[in-house]
Design a protein around this motif. Structure first.
Motif, short mmCIF file in Angstrom:
data_model
loop_
_atom_site.label_atom_id
_atom_site.label_comp_id
_atom_site.label_asym_id
_atom_site.label_seq_id
_atom_site.Cartn_x
_atom_site.Cartn_y
_atom_site.Cartn_z
N VAL A 10 0.79 -1.31 -0.17
CA VAL A 10 0.05 0.08 0.06
C VAL A 10 0.75 1.30 -0.04
CG1 VAL A 10 -1.56 1.41 1.42
CG2 VAL A 10 -1.94 -1.21 1.11
N LEU A 31 -8.54 2.04 3.02
CA LEU A 31 -8.71 0.63 2.44
C LEU A 31 -10.10 -0.24 2.60
CD1 LEU A 31 -5.43 -0.79 4.08
CD2 LEU A 31 -5.70 0.23 1.83
N VAL A 33 -11.43 -3.89 2.62
CA VAL A 33 -10.84 -5.00 2.88
C VAL A 33 -12.01 -6.28 2.86
CG1 VAL A 33 -9.80 -6.45 4.79
CG2 VAL A 33 -9.06 -4.21 4.24
N ILE A 64 -10.20 1.61 7.41
CA ILE A 64 -10.57 0.43 6.99
C ILE A 64 -12.08 0.17 6.83
CG2 ILE A 64 -10.31 -2.16 7.14
CD1 ILE A 64 -7.64 -1.42 8.60
N LEU A 105 -8.21 -6.85 -1.18
CA LEU A 105 -8.01 -5.57 -0.58
C LEU A 105 -7.66 -4.68 -1.76
CD1 LEU A 105 -5.96 -5.31 2.41
CD2 LEU A 105 -5.15 -4.17 0.47
N ARG A 106 -8.03 -3.53 -1.40
CA ARG A 106 -7.79 -2.18 -2.41
C ARG A 106 -7.77 -0.81 -1.89
NH1 ARG A 106 -12.12 0.66 -4.18
NH2 ARG A 106 -14.19 -0.18 -3.58
N LEU A 107 -6.92 -0.29 -2.29
CA LEU A 107 -6.86 1.10 -1.94
C LEU A 107 -7.96 1.91 -2.46
CD1 LEU A 107 -5.12 3.36 -0.46
CD2 LEU A 107 -3.82 3.69 -2.84
#
Length: 113
Positions: A10, A31, A33, A64, A105-107
């Motif tokens: 990240v 993020l 998740v 998150i 999981l992504r930004l």
């Protein structure tokens, strides 16, 4: 603990973005998740505090957002909620549900100055 390598990735993404469009400070990293992704949000937070120190993300807030698990059931041809991997379809008990959301999981957002 694979969360440490995830946070390192990240931070690398943030650094890559800074090379594309210069900024001096990161205020927020959000993020997304997946709840089926085998990632512990608290472990991500712990690792973030350690890994971000001395980087462009030092002092940034980490948020998150948990993405619910979903799957496609070929038996009843429905998208269903999943609370765990390899779960049966809650509608027809088919064991062949294909996960369609909640394992990545992504930004999701980056707020910078």
């Amino acid at each position: 603990m694979h969360e440490m390598s995830l946070i390192e990735s990240v931070i690398e993404l943030v650094e890559e973005e800074r090379r594309k469009q210069p900024f001096s400070r990161v205020r927020l990293i959000r993020l997304a998740v997946g709840e089926l992704g085998c990632v512990e949000p608290e472990a991500l937070r712990f690792c973030f505090d350690a890994i971000a120190h001395g980087t462009i993300a030092d002092g940034a807030l980490l948020e998150i957002e948990i993405v619910a698990g979903e799957g496609w059931c070929p038996g009843c041809r429905q998208t269903v909620s999943l609370a765990e991997r390899f779960a049966e379809c809650p509608l027809c008990a088919n064991a062949m549900v294909q996960i369609s959301a909640g394992q990545d999981l992504r930004l999701a957002e980056l707020e910078v100055e």
